[in-house]
Structure formats: structure tokens, C-alpha cells
Motif scaffolding. Structure first.
Motif, PDB file in Angstrom:
ATOM      1  N   LEU A  83      39.477  47.941  42.390  1.00  0.00           N
ATOM      2  CA  LEU A  83      39.183  48.391  43.748  1.00  0.00           C
ATOM      3  C   LEU A  83      39.985  47.549  44.728  1.00  0.00           C
ATOM      4  N   HIS A 142      37.447  54.303  36.033  1.00  0.00           N
ATOM      5  CA  HIS A 142      37.843  53.019  36.610  1.00  0.00           C
ATOM      6  C   HIS A 142      38.276  52.017  35.544  1.00  0.00           C
ATOM      7  N   TRP A 174      40.393  52.883  44.176  1.00  0.00           N
ATOM      8  CA  TRP A 174      40.736  52.365  42.859  1.00  0.00           C
ATOM      9  C   TRP A 174      42.192  52.669  42.569  1.00  0.00           C
TER      10      TRP A 174
END
Length: 203
Positions: A120, A40, A129
Motif C-alpha cells: 500500500l 494484495h 496497492w
């Protein structure tokens, strides 16, 4: 000011810039100031533009520039100033390394700013994501930043740190380019505070 003394000033300036770039790159591993999975984190962070480009590669020319003023060159090839001239000439190569490193950081930062952060996003009642900003249009549309749900304030975090890396990289390029010119002048004209002047004063 002597060419060696001027180079030392440039070296002193490059060191804090390199430290700032390394810290910015490290902070980018914590988007929004929080710890997230590596999947992420924006891809460009892992290119280490600030750590390698504007950081590690910038330390080498900085140290070389710092040592030019105290270079011991007397008696080289029967000419008291040729050693210092050669040192100034060799500094051009290290300045080139600095330009390449900082240039790499600038390119990575520019791409990251244009692409935007990984965050997100809610799409059709599902969250995933992704990079919600396909180009740099979000820079002038602050309202669109709310599309990023998590991490909190990730857009500001991403934009601020990569902008710092971009600006610091440009400054580093400018300083190294100045040293290229300073090195050429030092190699061609000699250092005004070179060994010849020092030995003459001692007589």
C-alpha cells in the motif's frame, strides 16, 4: 566413498533444503506476517517456485539419490555391476529434473527480488496497492522502503524469504550438478562398493 554412498549424502542434503523452500513459499502468502487479500500478494508468490520448483520436483531426485547405495543389482545381464551402473546413469536424469526445478525457483525469486513487493503506497494524498519499486535499486536504498505503508515490514519479509529461496535454489542446482558428475563416474567406472566387491569378500 562409493558413488552410491556419495549420492545418498546428496539426497540427505536435498531433503531439508526442499522443506525450507516449501515453508518460505508458504510464508510469502502472509506478507509481513499478516493475512491479506490474495489481490494484495506479490504475483511471483503464486508461481510456486519454492513449493513446486525447489520443493516437490526436488523430492524425486532426493529419493532416487537416497536409494542408489542400496540398489540391488547383482546378476544383471550376466554382469554383477551393470545394474548399479544403469542406476547411476538413470540418476543423471533425475538430477536434471532437480536442476530444472531449482532453476525455475531461482528465476522466479530473482524476478521477485528485482521487482519488489506489492504494498500500500500513498500517492498524491491517495493510497493504492502497487509495486513502488520498478527495479532493484531499492536494495541499496533502505530509506525508500518506507514508501510501503502496509503490510508492516513487507519489504524485509519479501526480500528475506525470496533471498532464501534464491540461495537454496542455487545450492540445490550445485548439488544436482555434482550428482551428474558422480552419476557419470559411477556409470563409467562402477561403484567401488559394488556387488563384485561384496561377493568377493564373502568368499
Amino acid at each position: 566413498m562409493c558413488s552410491g554412498g556419495f549420492a545418498k549424502c546428496l539426497g540427505i542434503s536435498l531433503i531439508p533444503l526442499a522443506i525450507v523452500c516449501v515453508l518460505c513459499n508458504i510464508l510469502l502468502f502472509f506478507p509481513g506476517g499478516t493475512s491479506v487479500d490474495t489481490d494484495h500478494i506479490t504475483e511471483q508468490v503464486f508461481y510456486f517456485g519454492g513449493i513446486l520448483g525447489s520443493g516437490v520436483l526436488m523430492i524425486f531426485p532426493a529419493l532416487v539419490f537416497l536409494g542408489l547405495k542400496n540398489n540391488d543389482c547383482c546378476g544383471c545381464c550376466g554382469n554383477e555391476s551393470c545394474g548399479r551402473r544403469f542406476a547411476m546413469l538413470s540418476s543423471i536424469l533425475f538430477a536434471g529434473v532437480g536442476v530444472l526445478g531449482a532453476g525455475y525457483s531461482v528465476i522466479v525469486s530473482a524476478v521477485a527480488i528485482n521487482r519488489g513487493p506489492l504494498c500500500l503506497v500513498s500517492i498524491n494524498n491517495t493510497v493504492e496497492w502497487m509495486h513502488p519499486f520498478s527495479n532493484g535499486d531499492y536494495l541499496s536504498d533502505k530509506a525508500s522502503w518506507s514508501e510501503c505503508l502496509e503490510p508492516v515490514d513487507v519489504v524485509e519479509w519479501h526480500l528475506s524469504l525470496f533471498s532464501v529461496l534464491l540461495v537454496m535454489g542455487l545450492i540445490q542446482i550445485a548439488l544436482c550438478a555434482i550428482q551428474v558428475l558422480n552419476g557419470l563416474l559411477g556409470a563409467l567406472c562402477g561403484d567401488c562398493c559394488g556387488c563384485c566387491g561384496e561377493s568377493d569378500g564373502a568368499v
